[in-house]
Motif scaffolding. Structure first.
Motif, short mmCIF file in Angstrom:
data_model
loop_
_atom_site.label_atom_id
_atom_site.label_comp_id
_atom_site.label_asym_id
_atom_site.label_seq_id
_atom_site.Cartn_x
_atom_site.Cartn_y
_atom_site.Cartn_z
N ALA A 254 32.76 34.13 34.76
CA ALA A 254 33.63 35.31 34.76
C ALA A 254 35.02 34.89 35.21
O ALA A 254 35.18 34.05 36.10
CB ALA A 254 33.08 36.37 35.71
N ALA A 255 36.03 35.47 34.58
CA ALA A 255 37.42 35.19 34.98
C ALA A 255 37.72 35.88 36.30
O ALA A 255 37.28 37.00 36.55
CB ALA A 255 38.37 35.68 33.90
N VAL A 256 38.46 35.18 37.16
CA VAL A 256 38.94 35.75 38.43
C VAL A 256 40.46 35.84 38.36
O VAL A 256 41.14 34.82 38.17
CB VAL A 256 38.53 34.90 39.63
CG1 VAL A 256 39.11 35.49 40.91
CG2 VAL A 256 37.02 34.80 39.74
N ASN A 257 41.00 37.04 38.51
CA ASN A 257 42.44 37.24 38.43
C ASN A 257 43.07 37.35 39.81
O ASN A 257 42.42 37.85 40.75
CB ASN A 257 42.75 38.52 37.65
CG ASN A 257 42.38 38.41 36.19
OD1 ASN A 257 42.47 37.34 35.59
ND2 ASN A 257 41.94 39.52 35.60
N PRO A 258 44.31 36.89 39.97
CA PRO A 258 45.01 37.16 41.22
C PRO A 258 45.25 38.66 41.38
O PRO A 258 45.36 39.39 40.38
CB PRO A 258 46.32 36.38 41.06
CG PRO A 258 46.50 36.21 39.59
CD PRO A 258 45.13 36.15 39.00
N SER A 259 45.32 39.11 42.62
CA SER A 259 45.59 40.52 42.90
C SER A 259 47.03 40.86 42.55
O SER A 259 47.86 39.97 42.32
CB SER A 259 45.33 40.82 44.37
OG SER A 259 46.28 40.14 45.18
N ALA A 260 47.33 42.15 42.54
CA ALA A 260 48.71 42.59 42.26
C ALA A 260 49.68 42.01 43.27
O ALA A 260 50.79 41.58 42.93
CB ALA A 260 48.77 44.11 42.25
N LYS B 238 32.18 38.89 44.45
CA LYS B 238 32.68 38.31 45.70
C LYS B 238 34.18 38.02 45.64
O LYS B 238 34.81 37.78 46.67
CB LYS B 238 31.95 36.99 46.01
CG LYS B 238 30.45 37.11 46.21
CD LYS B 238 29.85 35.73 46.47
CE LYS B 238 28.35 35.78 46.63
NZ LYS B 238 27.78 34.42 46.85
N TYR B 239 34.73 38.02 44.42
CA TYR B 239 36.11 37.54 44.24
C TYR B 239 36.98 38.64 43.64
O TYR B 239 36.87 38.97 42.46
CB TYR B 239 36.11 36.31 43.33
CG TYR B 239 35.26 35.18 43.86
CD1 TYR B 239 35.72 34.33 44.87
CD2 TYR B 239 33.97 34.97 43.37
CE1 TYR B 239 34.94 33.31 45.36
CE2 TYR B 239 33.18 33.95 43.85
CZ TYR B 239 33.66 33.12 44.84
OH TYR B 239 32.87 32.10 45.33
N LYS B 240 37.80 39.22 44.49
CA LYS B 240 38.75 40.25 44.06
C LYS B 240 40.17 39.72 43.94
O LYS B 240 41.06 40.44 43.48
CB LYS B 240 38.74 41.41 45.06
CG LYS B 240 37.35 42.01 45.33
CD LYS B 240 36.73 42.59 44.05
CE LYS B 240 35.40 43.26 44.37
NZ LYS B 240 34.73 43.75 43.13
N SER B 241 40.37 38.47 44.35
CA SER B 241 41.70 37.85 44.32
C SER B 241 41.52 36.34 44.38
O SER B 241 40.42 35.84 44.63
CB SER B 241 42.54 38.33 45.51
OG SER B 241 42.02 37.79 46.72
N TRP B 242 42.63 35.61 44.20
CA TRP B 242 42.53 34.16 44.31
C TRP B 242 42.38 33.72 45.76
O TRP B 242 41.79 32.67 46.03
CB TRP B 242 43.77 33.52 43.69
CG TRP B 242 43.65 33.42 42.19
CD1 TRP B 242 42.68 33.96 41.41
CD2 TRP B 242 44.54 32.74 41.30
NE1 TRP B 242 42.90 33.66 40.08
CE2 TRP B 242 44.03 32.91 39.98
CE3 TRP B 242 45.71 32.00 41.48
CZ2 TRP B 242 44.67 32.36 38.87
CZ3 TRP B 242 46.34 31.46 40.36
CH2 TRP B 242 45.81 31.63 39.08
N ARG B 243 42.87 34.49 46.70
CA ARG B 243 42.69 34.11 48.11
C ARG B 243 41.22 34.14 48.51
O ARG B 243 40.83 33.47 49.48
CB ARG B 243 43.52 35.03 49.01
CG ARG B 243 45.04 34.77 48.91
CD ARG B 243 45.80 35.43 50.03
NE ARG B 243 47.24 35.13 49.96
CZ ARG B 243 48.17 35.95 49.52
NH1 ARG B 243 47.82 37.16 49.08
NH2 ARG B 243 49.44 35.59 49.50
N ASP B 244 40.41 34.88 47.77
CA ASP B 244 38.97 34.88 48.04
C ASP B 244 38.31 33.55 47.69
O ASP B 244 37.15 33.32 48.04
CB ASP B 244 38.27 36.01 47.26
CG ASP B 244 38.65 37.38 47.77
OD1 ASP B 244 39.08 37.49 48.94
OD2 ASP B 244 38.55 38.36 46.98
N LEU B 245 39.05 32.67 47.01
CA LEU B 245 38.54 31.33 46.69
C LEU B 245 38.73 30.35 47.85
O LEU B 245 38.28 29.20 47.77
CB LEU B 245 39.26 30.79 45.45
CG LEU B 245 39.03 31.56 44.14
CD1 LEU B 245 40.05 31.13 43.09
CD2 LEU B 245 37.61 31.35 43.64
#
Length: 339
Positions: free
Chosen positions: A214-220, A132-139
């Motif tokens: 699981a670690a969630v990374n910010p997108s590029a 569900k989480y591809k970036s920090w904005r998904d939080l």
């Protein structure tokens, strides 16, 4: 009779000398973060070394709800040593956020005297929700534990989320319950971090026993925005966490932490403290890998810490003396040395 009198006199004299020597020992109640935190663990290790090598000082480790409590406690006379980060010094200097209005309560000015390690901030979610989480904005909108309210770790993430426009629901939880709450869905994620790019805080290690995170990374794009906003960005190998983090790398935002004292500890004693730490740094790193950065380059790391905070709080003259001797001092900092 005379012999007994001389013996009695000698005993009194010895006791007097002993009392005088004892009274010369300077107590340093040194504030740090809560039991179970990285800061508490590190100061216990550091205090053991300094109490052994600097017998005229006696350090007692004082856990508090968070590092900011120790900075405020030093400034108001509660502690003689404190656990200070560049982000806390930024807020103090600018009378903002956790330090808004605090200036009127200050009795003395905190200074920087020993930079210890970086704390490197990221985010983790439950493994079942990883996709569900591809970036920090998904939080955005999620219930997150980003650290206890006074913690600088939380302040670092708050600044990053503000830069990205992430609005989330803060949940304060007991450290020992973070893993079980993530597992049950009571929270959607928690702050993930290392100290010294190598050590994992005890509470996260404990949480790992209760849930598979699981670690969630910010997108590029988010990484570019964070760099533009002034954040340093660090990539670490997942092996640091000694478990499967379900990512091929972990992207973290480092900031600088130190165990500091003020001008009540003289220049030569702070200089001695720093040289003792440098001499015994392998022992420190063996006991707690948080000290790995100074084990690699003690003087260079002091330069990095001072570079991050030189404009925020004054520099202890003992630290300046050490850095000048090591050739890592910048003359532009001369005016920032505490008087």
């Amino acid at each position: 009779m005379l012999k007994r009198a001389l013996i009695a006199f000698a005993a009194v004299l010895t006791a007097t000398w002993g009392a005088a020597a004892w009274s010369q020992v300077k107590e340093i109640p040194w504030g740090t973060s809560a039991v179970g935190s990285a800061g508490h663990k590190a100061l216990v290790v550091l205090a053991e070394l300094l109490n052994r090598e600097m017998p005229k000082y006696r350090i007692t480790v004082q856990p508090t709800p968070g590092a900011i409590v120790t900075v405020k406690g030093y400034a108001t006379g509660q502690f003689e040593g404190y656990y200070g980060a560049d982000i806390a010094f930024y807020e103090l200097r600018n009378d903002t956020r956790r330090f808004a209005g605090f200036g009127a309560s200050m009795k003395r000015q905190p200074v920087q005297s020993f930079w210890t390690y970086t704390t490197d901030m990221g985010m983790a979610v439950q493994m079942r929700d990883k996709d569900k989480y591809k970036s920090w904005r998904d939080l955005t909108g999620k219930a997150l534990f980003t650290g206890m309210p006074p913690w600088d770790t939380r302040a670092q993430l708050e600044r990053a989320f503000d830069a990205l426009g992430v609005k989330y629901k803060y949940r304060q939880v007991d450290l020992s319950a973070a893993g079980s709450l993530l597992q049950s869905g009571g929270i959607d994620g928690f702050a993930l971090y290392t100290t010294g790019e190598s050590a994992v805080p005890p509470w996260i290690t404990e949480a790992s026993l209760a849930t598979d995170w699981a670690a969630v990374n910010p997108s590029a794009e988010e990484i570019a925005a964070l760099k533009k906003a002034g954040f340093a960005v660090l990539e670490l190998k997942p092996e640091i966490f000694r478990r499967d983090v379900h990512a091929d790398k972990v992207v973290l935002l480092p900031f600088y932490y130190g165990f500091h004292v003020g001008l009540e500890v003289p220049e030569n004693d702070v200089y001695s403290m720093l040289t003792i730490i440098e001499k015994n740094v392998a022992e420190l790193a063996k006991a707690d890998s948080s000290f790995a950065q100074i084990a690699k380059d003690m003087s260079g790391f002091q330069r990095r810490g001072v570079t991050a905070a030189a404009d925020l709080v004054p520099i202890h003259p003992g630290l300046a003396k050490y850095m000048r001797e090591k050739g890592v001092w910048d003359a532009k900092w001369d005016a920032r040395v505490a008087k």
